[in-house]
Design a protein around this motif. Sequence first.
Motif, PDB file in Angstrom:
ATOM      1  N   HIS A  56      12.274   4.575   0.542  1.00 27.74           N
ATOM      2  CA  HIS A  56      13.546   4.088   1.067  1.00 27.74           C
ATOM      3  C   HIS A  56      13.498   2.583   1.331  1.00 27.74           C
ATOM      4  N   GLY A  57      12.654   1.891   0.576  1.00 25.74           N
ATOM      5  CA  GLY A  57      12.638   0.430   0.615  1.00 25.74           C
ATOM      6  C   GLY A  57      12.167  -0.191   1.908  1.00 25.74           C
ATOM      7  N   HIS A  58      11.381   0.546   2.690  1.00 24.29           N
ATOM      8  CA  HIS A  58      10.836   0.041   3.951  1.00 24.29           C
ATOM      9  C   HIS A  58      11.940  -0.431   4.902  1.00 24.29           C
TER      10      HIS A  58
ATOM     11  N   ARG B 179       0.826  -1.207   0.000  1.00 22.55           N
ATOM     12  CA  ARG B 179       0.000   0.000   0.000  1.00 22.55           C
ATOM     13  C   ARG B 179       0.863   1.260   0.000  1.00 22.55           C
ATOM     14  N   THR B 180       1.885   1.289   0.846  1.00 23.54           N
ATOM     15  CA  THR B 180       2.728   2.488   0.907  1.00 23.54           C
ATOM     16  C   THR B 180       3.531   2.660  -0.378  1.00 23.54           C
ATOM     17  N   ARG B 181       3.952   1.554  -0.977  1.00 25.45           N
ATOM     18  CA  ARG B 181       4.675   1.653  -2.246  1.00 25.45           C
ATOM     19  C   ARG B 181       3.774   2.220  -3.339  1.00 25.45           C
ATOM     20  N   LEU B 182       2.518   1.764  -3.382  1.00 22.40           N
ATOM     21  CA  LEU B 182       1.572   2.286  -4.373  1.00 22.40           C
ATOM     22  C   LEU B 182       1.282   3.769  -4.143  1.00 22.40           C
TER      23      LEU B 182
ATOM     24  N   VAL C 136      -1.841  14.740   9.852  1.00 20.50           N
ATOM     25  CA  VAL C 136      -2.215  13.782   8.806  1.00 20.50           C
ATOM     26  C   VAL C 136      -1.268  13.896   7.613  1.00 20.50           C
ATOM     27  N   GLY C 137      -0.947  15.122   7.214  1.00 19.59           N
ATOM     28  CA  GLY C 137       0.002  15.323   6.121  1.00 19.59           C
ATOM     29  C   GLY C 137       1.371  14.775   6.472  1.00 19.59           C
ATOM     30  N   GLY C 138       1.786  14.967   7.704  1.00 20.03           N
ATOM     31  CA  GLY C 138       3.066  14.425   8.151  1.00 20.03           C
ATOM     32  C   GLY C 138       3.083  12.909   8.101  1.00 20.03           C
ATOM     33  N   LEU C 139       1.985  12.285   8.499  1.00 22.18           N
ATOM     34  CA  LEU C 139       1.913  10.824   8.439  1.00 22.18           C
ATOM     35  C   LEU C 139       1.935  10.323   7.001  1.00 22.18           C
ATOM     36  N   MET C 140       1.305  11.071   6.105  1.00 24.73           N
ATOM     37  CA  MET C 140       1.362  10.699   4.687  1.00 24.73           C
ATOM     38  C   MET C 140       2.807  10.736   4.187  1.00 24.73           C
ATOM     39  N   GLU C 141       3.542  11.771   4.577  1.00 23.25           N
ATOM     40  CA  GLU C 141       4.937  11.883   4.143  1.00 23.25           C
ATOM     41  C   GLU C 141       5.805  10.801   4.768  1.00 23.25           C
ATOM     42  N   VAL C 142       5.527  10.427   6.009  1.00 21.62           N
ATOM     43  CA  VAL C 142       6.247   9.326   6.635  1.00 21.62           C
ATOM     44  C   VAL C 142       6.041   8.057   5.807  1.00 21.62           C
ATOM     45  N   SER C 143       4.823   7.810   5.422  1.00 19.55           N
ATOM     46  CA  SER C 143       4.494   6.629   4.629  1.00 19.55           C
ATOM     47  C   SER C 143       5.232   6.632   3.294  1.00 19.55           C
ATOM     48  N   ARG C 144       5.208   7.768   2.608  1.00 20.53           N
ATOM     49  CA  ARG C 144       5.912   7.871   1.330  1.00 20.53           C
ATOM     50  C   ARG C 144       7.411   7.699   1.506  1.00 20.53           C
ATOM     51  N   TYR C 145       7.979   8.343   2.505  1.00 14.77           N
ATOM     52  CA  TYR C 145       9.407   8.244   2.776  1.00 14.77           C
ATOM     53  C   TYR C 145       9.803   6.792   3.023  1.00 14.77           C
ATOM     54  N   TRP C 146       9.023   6.124   3.845  1.00 22.47           N
ATOM     55  CA  TRP C 146       9.278   4.728   4.183  1.00 22.47           C
ATOM     56  C   TRP C 146       9.314   3.872   2.919  1.00 22.47           C
TER      57      TRP C 146
END
Length: 112
Positions: free
Chosen positions: A86-88, A23-26, A73-83
């Motif tokens: 960077h290959g989880h 999900r986060t990769r998508l 919420v925006g910060g959590l979205m960016e955390v998800s994208r960053y993760w």
Amino acid sequence: MRHLLRRAVTAGTAEEAEVTRLRTRLVAEVPAVRSRMLESMSGTGRMLARSLGERTGLDPESLEVRVLTTSLVGGLMEVSRYWAEHGHRDDLADLVDRALDVFEHGLPAAGP
């Protein structure tokens, strides 16, 4: 806030780690998925605003509460994208802590 968000992230990733990674990769790679996720997260923001309002006595519809919850919420979205970008590799809960540190203390000082 930190405790609540950390628990939510830990619970969400523990049960279905592979689904969470997919999900986060998508979200990171597909703009339409990211847009849909943003829509979905707005509901999360409203729930968070209600909870903050109850705990603080502030109006959940006030500008201040809405700015704070939307920022979180925006910060959590960016955390998800960053993760995902960077290959989880990093621990997701630790990344959430890093993001919350920015809210609490501001940006870290630049290196020499």
